[in-house]
Design a protein around this motif. Structure first.
Motif, PDB file in Angstrom:
ATOM      1  N   TRP A 138     -11.068  -1.963 -15.588  1.00 22.80           N
ATOM      2  CA  TRP A 138     -10.973  -0.620 -15.024  1.00 22.80           C
ATOM      3  C   TRP A 138     -12.295  -0.100 -14.486  1.00 22.80           C
ATOM      4  O   TRP A 138     -12.336   0.989 -13.891  1.00 22.80           O
ATOM      5  CB  TRP A 138     -10.421   0.363 -16.049  1.00 22.80           C
ATOM      6  CG  TRP A 138     -10.991   0.259 -17.440  1.00 22.80           C
ATOM      7  CD1 TRP A 138     -10.415  -0.354 -18.507  1.00 22.80           C
ATOM      8  CD2 TRP A 138     -12.242   0.788 -17.910  1.00 22.80           C
ATOM      9  NE1 TRP A 138     -11.210  -0.247 -19.618  1.00 22.80           N
ATOM     10  CE2 TRP A 138     -12.341   0.449 -19.276  1.00 22.80           C
ATOM     11  CE3 TRP A 138     -13.283   1.491 -17.322  1.00 22.80           C
ATOM     12  CZ2 TRP A 138     -13.435   0.804 -20.067  1.00 22.80           C
ATOM     13  CZ3 TRP A 138     -14.394   1.838 -18.098  1.00 22.80           C
ATOM     14  CH2 TRP A 138     -14.466   1.506 -19.437  1.00 22.80           C
ATOM     15  N   GLU A 141     -12.288   0.842 -10.865  1.00 21.68           N
ATOM     16  CA  GLU A 141     -11.565   2.066 -10.538  1.00 21.68           C
ATOM     17  C   GLU A 141     -12.433   3.299 -10.722  1.00 21.68           C
ATOM     18  O   GLU A 141     -12.309   4.279  -9.978  1.00 21.68           O
ATOM     19  CB  GLU A 141     -10.302   2.189 -11.397  1.00 21.68           C
ATOM     20  CG  GLU A 141      -9.205   1.206 -11.024  1.00 21.68           C
ATOM     21  CD  GLU A 141      -7.887   1.551 -11.681  1.00 21.68           C
ATOM     22  OE1 GLU A 141      -7.624   2.754 -11.910  1.00 21.68           O
ATOM     23  OE2 GLU A 141      -7.112   0.629 -11.974  1.00 21.68           O
ATOM     24  N   ALA A 171      -7.795   5.929  -7.214  1.00 28.46           N
ATOM     25  CA  ALA A 171      -7.323   4.544  -7.203  1.00 28.46           C
ATOM     26  C   ALA A 171      -5.827   4.448  -7.505  1.00 28.46           C
ATOM     27  O   ALA A 171      -5.380   3.547  -8.220  1.00 28.46           O
ATOM     28  CB  ALA A 171      -8.129   3.697  -8.197  1.00 28.46           C
TER      29      ALA A 171
END
Length: 517
Positions: A138, A141, A171
């Motif tokens: 992540w 993102e 995102a």
């Protein structure tokens, strides 16, 4: 950080008299031994080691908001500890996290940098990345731009309270916030509700419906992002000033419980989001604590909105959990028996229920349709089946719902006594308890069918159980000032046409047969 239950907590009055959702401080906050909280020497083995260990799940997380809430939990606790926390964070905690040098440590640093400006987290994270420490999936993102949706304010005409509503997207993932503002308490934030942005329309509809039922005319206003930021910062800053005067024991109700993140965690996350908005053109609002007032019963409607929006947020945080789903019945196997189900509307007094006979191999998607017909719903809202094997509905990754169409009734309820729940309309929150009463041999008749029950189901969009009770009361009193308006809303010529006690099993069976045909 994800809540594991949908149960709504009993509300309690704040100092201003407004009802707020009760929350419980998480164990990790209660045990915080950082320098700012404990006045002890900084010990990376105790606090930092435990913090990084707790971040193990973050490395495998899919949604970066989980990491942001993780960081917000201990950052908000440190903020409430008073002066010295930021210095301790930069001089002791974050450098010690970086020294551990693991993917978990990098996840902590990235999470802190995402929600808090002015720390050494970014530099420390970059150093670990340069050394080859693997970043969580992540991380990319978090580097994407945050985009803001429409910003709105809902206010009562007396100027005593308002709600600031907006959603942010990054995102492809979007979440919304509702900030409940008490203008008679120095314009301070009373509560924050967090929910998946695809439920924004439902949240706004709930606000409008509840205002109408409370006989309060709510003014709706669009705000440009800079003005929205000014309004939110004013509310958060005033609340922060008030919190400086509170006894630390009072904060136990302001963190996280099974219903989701509490006020202080969400305040940290919301501040991170609004920093992406344009700077306000006017200076920050001044806060004068001497102007504080105390009000009683401040828009009870707001507490209803907060509770209902909290239900939406809670569902968004759920994970597909439970035991492994049993295998589906093979087509070549014996014919499926009939389940006698009792489907009761939770909280209804007098009780409202249906007894249905349904083939046990009925899919949950078809069972949804059957319940809609049996209760006279119109399938115009979201729904979910909550079972011991997970949550099923229209497949939704953010809500954690698995597809209901491939799953059968007997997969989630194996026999007599098994129970699960079906909830329809996350605003009005029509929760149905479903129990298998009997397993019957199939007869040469048409299924599904209704064999018993009691009372008519409430009309759609009437405000849940409490709103329906009010509707019955209004229509039973010809002198009530809203009597005519409610009849018109229902499309009825006379209150005699409103028959809450009416129930006809044969009529429901005919409707089910027509549906099947």
């Amino acid at each position: 950080m994800s809540p594991e239950s949908r149960r709504r907590k009993r509300a309690k009055p704040s100092r201003s008299g407004q009802q707020v959702v009760r929350r419980t401080r998480p164990a990790e906050v209660e045990q915080c031994d950082c320098p700012a909280c404990s006045d002890a020497d900084f010990d990376p083995q105790n606090f930092i080691g435990g913090l990084v260990a707790e971040a193990a799940d973050l490395v495998k997380a899919d949604d970066p908001v989980e990491a942001e809430l993780f960081a917000a939990a201990f950052l908000s606790a440190g903020d409430l500890a008073g002066e010295g926390f930021t210095e301790a964070l930069n001089d002791g905690m974050l450098p010690a996290v970086a020294e551990i040098g693991t993917p978990e440590a990098l996840a902590v640093l990235l999470a802190v940098d995402a929600v808090r400006e002015g720390t050494v987290a970014a530099a420390a994270a970059q150093r670990l990345a340069d050394e080859g420490v693997a970043a969580p999936s992540w991380a990319s993102e978090l580097r994407q731009p945050v985009r803001v949706g429409a910003c709105r304010r809902f206010a009562d005409p007396a100027g005593s309270a308002s709600m600031l509503v907006c959603a942010f997207e990054r995102a492809g993932r979007a979440y919304g916030f509702v900030v409940n503002v008490d203008h008679l308490d120095c314009d301070a934030a009373a509560d924050i509700v967090f929910f998946p942005a695809h439920a924004l329309d439902e949240v706004v509809t709930t606000i409008r419906q509840n205002s109408r039922r409370a006989s309060v005319t709510i003014a709706e206003e669009s705000l440009d992002p800079a003005e929205f930021r000014w309004e939110v910062e004013r509310a958060l800053d005033a609340r922060a000033d008030h919190d400086q005067d509170r006894d630390p024991s009072e904060f136990d109700d302001d963190f996280e419980d099974e219903d989701g993140p509490g006020y202080h965690m969400l305040a940290v996350l919301l501040r991170a989001r609004i920093r992406t908005l344009p700077e306000p053109t006017r200076p920050p609002a001044e806060h004068d604590a001497d102007t504080r007032q105390t009000t009683l019963g401040l828009l009870d409607m707001i507490s209803q909105i907060a509770g209902q929006a909290q239900q939406i947020q809670t569902r968004a945080g759920r994970r597909t959990a439970g035991r492994k789903l049993p295998a589906k019945r093979k087509k070549s196997g014996p014919i499926a028996p009939i389940y006698q189900l009792k489907v009761g509307l939770r909280g209804a007094k007098p009780p409202i229920w249906r007894r249905l006979e349904v083939p046990s191999d009925t899919s949950l998607a078809d069972l949804h349709d059957i319940i809609q017909v049996a209760f006279g719903w119109h399938d115009s809202h979201l729904h979910v089946f909550e079972t011991a094997y997970g949550d099923f509905g229209v497949a939704d990754r953010e809500l954690g719902y698995r597809a209901e169409a491939p799953v059968t009734l007997e997969q989630v309820a194996s026999g007599v006594g098994d129970k699960f729940r079906y909830t329809y309309d996350f605003g009005d929150d029509w929760a149905h308890d479903i129990v298998v009463e009997k397993v019957l041999a199939r007869q040469p008749i048409a299924y599904p069918r209704c064999t018993g029950g009691r009372r008519a189901a409430p009309p759609e969009d009437c405000g849940g159980i409490w709103g329906y009770a009010e509707l019955v009361e209004v229509l039973s009193d010809p002198g009530h000032p809203e009597h005519g308006d409610r009849l018109e809303w229902l499309g009825l010529a006379s209150a005699a046409d409103f028959q809450p006690a009416r129930f006809d099993a044969t009529e429901i069976t005919q409707a089910l047969t027509k549906r099947s045909g």
